[in-house]
Design a protein around this motif. Structure first.
Motif, PDB file in Angstrom:
ATOM      1  N   ASN A 186     -12.434  -0.656   0.439  1.00 57.85           N
ATOM      2  CA  ASN A 186     -11.413  -1.442   1.455  1.00 57.85           C
ATOM      3  C   ASN A 186     -11.550  -2.770   0.969  1.00 57.85           C
ATOM      4  OD1 ASN A 186     -10.078  -1.742   3.762  1.00 57.85           O
ATOM      5  ND2 ASN A 186     -11.865  -2.439   4.858  1.00 57.85           N
ATOM      6  N   GLN A 188     -10.348  -6.540  -0.085  1.00 53.33           N
ATOM      7  CA  GLN A 188      -9.409  -7.406   0.574  1.00 53.33           C
ATOM      8  C   GLN A 188      -8.909  -8.232  -0.642  1.00 53.33           C
ATOM      9  OE1 GLN A 188      -7.975  -6.523   3.572  1.00 53.33           O
ATOM     10  NE2 GLN A 188      -9.472  -4.880   3.762  1.00 53.33           N
ATOM     11  N   TYR A 207      -6.570   2.082  -4.732  1.00 53.61           N
ATOM     12  CA  TYR A 207      -6.733   2.481  -3.496  1.00 53.61           C
ATOM     13  C   TYR A 207      -7.872   1.524  -2.649  1.00 53.61           C
ATOM     14  CZ  TYR A 207      -4.535   6.920  -4.473  1.00 53.61           C
ATOM     15  OH  TYR A 207      -3.720   8.034  -4.662  1.00 53.61           O
ATOM     16  N   ASN A 208      -7.070   0.315  -2.636  1.00 51.86           N
ATOM     17  CA  ASN A 208      -7.743  -0.844  -1.939  1.00 51.86           C
ATOM     18  C   ASN A 208      -6.833  -1.746  -1.013  1.00 51.86           C
ATOM     19  OD1 ASN A 208     -10.885  -1.347  -2.610  1.00 51.86           O
ATOM     20  ND2 ASN A 208     -10.133  -0.981  -4.676  1.00 51.86           N
ATOM     21  N   HIS A 209      -7.042  -2.833  -0.615  1.00 48.78           N
ATOM     22  CA  HIS A 209      -6.078  -3.576   0.221  1.00 48.78           C
ATOM     23  C   HIS A 209      -5.908  -4.990  -0.505  1.00 48.78           C
ATOM     24  CE1 HIS A 209      -5.809  -0.551   2.950  1.00 48.78           C
ATOM     25  NE2 HIS A 209      -6.903  -0.385   3.414  1.00 48.78           N
ATOM     26  N   LYS A 211      -4.146  -8.238  -2.070  1.00 42.86           N
ATOM     27  CA  LYS A 211      -2.829  -8.600  -1.651  1.00 42.86           C
ATOM     28  C   LYS A 211      -2.349  -9.483  -2.837  1.00 42.86           C
ATOM     29  CE  LYS A 211      -3.066  -8.653   3.613  1.00 42.86           C
ATOM     30  NZ  LYS A 211      -4.306  -7.743   3.493  1.00 42.86           N
ATOM     31  N   ASN A 231      -2.377  -0.546  -3.339  1.00 41.18           N
ATOM     32  CA  ASN A 231      -2.891  -1.725  -2.921  1.00 41.18           C
ATOM     33  C   ASN A 231      -1.687  -2.422  -2.214  1.00 41.18           C
ATOM     34  OD1 ASN A 231      -5.663  -2.828  -3.603  1.00 41.18           O
ATOM     35  ND2 ASN A 231      -4.890  -1.574  -5.567  1.00 41.18           N
ATOM     36  N   ASP A 232      -1.829  -3.606  -1.749  1.00 39.09           N
ATOM     37  CA  ASP A 232      -0.793  -4.376  -0.972  1.00 39.09           C
ATOM     38  C   ASP A 232      -0.044  -5.532  -1.908  1.00 39.09           C
ATOM     39  OD1 ASP A 232      -1.394  -2.740   1.141  1.00 39.09           O
ATOM     40  OD2 ASP A 232      -3.059  -3.894   1.585  1.00 39.09           O
ATOM     41  N   ASN A 254       2.463  -0.265  -4.177  1.00 41.30           N
ATOM     42  CA  ASN A 254       2.384  -1.654  -3.764  1.00 41.30           C
ATOM     43  C   ASN A 254       3.642  -2.183  -2.983  1.00 41.30           C
ATOM     44  OD1 ASN A 254      -0.384  -2.956  -4.585  1.00 41.30           O
ATOM     45  ND2 ASN A 254       0.239  -1.429  -6.292  1.00 41.30           N
TER      46      ASN A 254
END
Length: 620
Positions: A186, A188, A207-209, A211, A231-232, A254
């Protein structure tokens, strides 16, 4: 001690599948073998380790008390001849903690703890100064003890499938780190200072977040693979070109709006950016990626494909499915190596649906016919519809124009000099005049590409360039044999002979010490020629779509740099378990062979699963 030194053991390692119930079970009849502590009964997992494990490097009282007569009978069992434990595998149990006594195992170089229930690690791991590989994936960790970041020899760190919310900034102190897998957490953001990991070759954070990427990411100049899928991210650093060794970039799923021009990323061979919000393909990107083989842009917002895509001359696969493209540029038909063009899910109006459904070959043929027709309409010569790098593609007959003379603009010296590439594709050539190679030599050309012609062997004129050629592409011809003069190419690093009629290679082939990648896919080989095993520098070997019947593991063992082995769709009946010991192989493809083990489900899990499966079946 008088006389010769006692015989040393080769290594000593323990692999614990099921925890031993007593200290006695930690003893092996042959310490040279990998110790599997399991019973015939279905394995049960344990939460505790035998205390004896942490003192295994210390001699017990019985071994110290042994008398001289006993040592004479079995001297190798003497306590002073024991080699310390260096590989400890405690994976696939239900460990919730690890004792601080782990610090006693000072000789450990590999510690494997994946698939347990660990909530934390003891700080004492930081005292294992020889540790090079640490795998704690598939646990419940949210942080690592600060002491781990002081390990001076750590090169491989896998923390995937845990509960990390961030990477500790101290990770930048792992100056020897070469591989980092933090996927399926997780996380960020990435800490500033991560750019100090200048030896890192693989950064895997899917497979994380995440940015955004820190600016100093581009300081990691050794990176060859970056995986940031799922991801983002909304953008990439503009100076991605500083990562000059980057080969594979994964950006699927993404929120990326645009791609950089990738100026400087000439070694990039795979770009995966599906499921984003990309609207355009930068024209400059096409000229900056001469070695790109895979471009995956499916499920984006692309409305138009630029004509400059034809500059991606090594492209094998282009996927632009599910965009809003209405027109396919005719220049796509000049991509000689394109074997997969995916365009379904687009509102294409310029090509009939039945043609699109026929697949890549039919689509490219249609585009090629339209390009020739367009050239005629504009007053040009049909066979001069395209200009390849350095060559006017006048249809040559043995290198001659219709009046028997070399065309005046064949080859174009300026383009040869500028691109350092001699490329003539899709021209049905069955031979090439020596003069072409002489001119190419004079202009310093080092890449030669005659794919998709009718050559039955290597043109003799190639010998004029034996000291220059680094890349030679002769795929999709009708080549039945390779002449012995191939051994004279002292600088060649890439050779593509796929889609021909070969069933053997000359013995002299084995002297090509500079060759890094060899592709002999889709030929008629029934075995891997012995000369291939003499290629000590070979890193990538592709031999799929042949009739190879067996694996010569002893031969493969003699290739220390081999990392990619592709043997898909052959006739291999058995896979020797000792293949699993070839740890240098990081990418193995075996799908489409008639062997029964490993099963298809194992093959689909990837190389690590295959190699682990094979190692588990090596007789002890």
């Amino acid at each position: 001690m008088c006389g010769p030194y006692p015989r040393r053991r080769r290594y000593y390692q323990i692999r614990v599948f099921q925890m031993a119930s007593s200290a006695d079970e930690l003893e092996s009849e042959d310490p040279d073998d990998e110790l599997e502590l399991d019973d015939p009964e279905p394995p049960t997992r344990s939460e505790d380790l035998p205390e004896r494990l942490y003192d295994i490097n210390e001699a017990d009282a019985d071994s110290k008390a042994v008398n001289l007569e006993q040592l004479t009978i079995k001297e190798e069992d003497a306590w002073w001849n024991q080699v310390p434990l260096n590989n400890l595998d405690l994976s696939s149990n239900t460990l919730t903690h690890l004792s601080p006594k782990i610090e006693n195992l000072q000789s450990l170089t590999v510690l494997t703890l994946h698939d347990n229930a660990l909530l934390e690690l003891p700080p004492e791991i930081g005292k294992l100064e020889k540790l090079m590989r640490l795998n704690v994936s598939h646990n419940k960790l949210s942080q690592l003890p600060r002491e781990i970041y002081s390990l001076p020899e750590l090169r491989h760190l896998n923390i995937s499938y845990n509960e990390f919310n961030e990477l500790n900034p101290d990770i930048s102190d792992l100056h020897m780190l070469e591989f980092l897998d933090g996927g399926h957490n997780n996380i960020q953001s990435l800490p500033g200072g991560i750019g100090f990991l200048v030896r890192l070759t693989a950064l895997l954070l899917p497979y994380n977040h995440i940015k955004e990427l820190p600016p100093d990411l581009v300081n990691m100049r050794s990176l060859q693979k970056i995986d940031l899928m799922q991801n983002d991210l909304t953008c990439l650093p503009e100076d991605m070109g500083l990562l000059r060794k980057l080969e594979c970039l994964y950006l699927q799923h993404n929120d990326i709006l645009e791609l950089p021009e990738f100026e400087g990323n000439e070694t990039l061979s795979e770009l995966h950016a599906s499921n984003n919000f990309i609207k355009t393909i930068p024209k400059a990107m096409c000229s900056n990626l001469p070695h790109l083989k895979i471009l995956d842009l499916r499920d984006n917002k692309i409305t138009e494909l630029p004509d400059e895509l034809c500059l991606l001359r090594n492209l094998n696969r282009l996927d632009v499915s599910n965009n809003t493209i209405s027109v396919l540029p005719v220049t796509l038909s000049s991509l000689a190596h394109l074997i997969s063009l995916q365009v379904e899910g687009n509102p294409i109006k310029t090509i009939r649906r039945d043609i699109l459904q026929c697949g890549t070959s039919r689509i490219l043929k249609t585009l090629h016919e339209r390009a020739l027709a367009k050239a005629k309409e504009e007053g040009g010569v049909a066979d001069e519809a395209f200009t390849s790098a350095g060559i006017s593609v006048t249809r040559l007959r043995a290198g001659q124009s219709d009046d028997g003379d070399m065309p005046g603009n064949f080859p174009d010296r300026y383009k040869l000099r500028h691109t350092r590439t001699l490329a003539v594709n899709l021209e049905e050539l069955n031979e090439v005049p020596d003069q072409v190679f002489q001119i190419a030599r004079d202009e310093g050309v080092h890449v030669v590409d005659f794919a998709r012609n009718q050559l039955s062997t290597l043109p003799n004129g190639l010998q004029h360039m034996k000291d220059l050629v680094t890349e030679l592409v002769l795929s999709n011809n009708v080549i039945g044999y390779v002449p012995q003069f191939i051994s004279q190419f002292t600088r060649i690093s890439f050779l593509n002979l796929s889609n021909n009629l070969l069933n053997d290679l000359p013995t002299e082939f084995g002297v090509l010490n500079t060759l890094r990648e060899l592709n002999i896919a889709n030929n008629r080989f029934q075995f891997i020629p012995n000369c291939v095993y003499e290629l000590k520098g070979l890193e990538i070997f592709i031999a799929s779509e042949n009739h190879i019947k067996m694996l010569n593991v002893s031969g493969l063992q003699s290739m220390p740099r081999l990392s990619t082995l592709d043997l898909r769709n052959n006739d291999i009946e058995t896979v020797p378990p000792i293949l699993g010991n070839l740890t240098n192989i990081t990418h193995l493809e075996l799908v489409g062979n008639p062997f029964r083990q490993p099963r298809h489900q194992i093959l689909m899990k990837g190389t690590d699963a295959i190699m682990s499966y094979l190692r588990d079946r090596i007789p002890t």
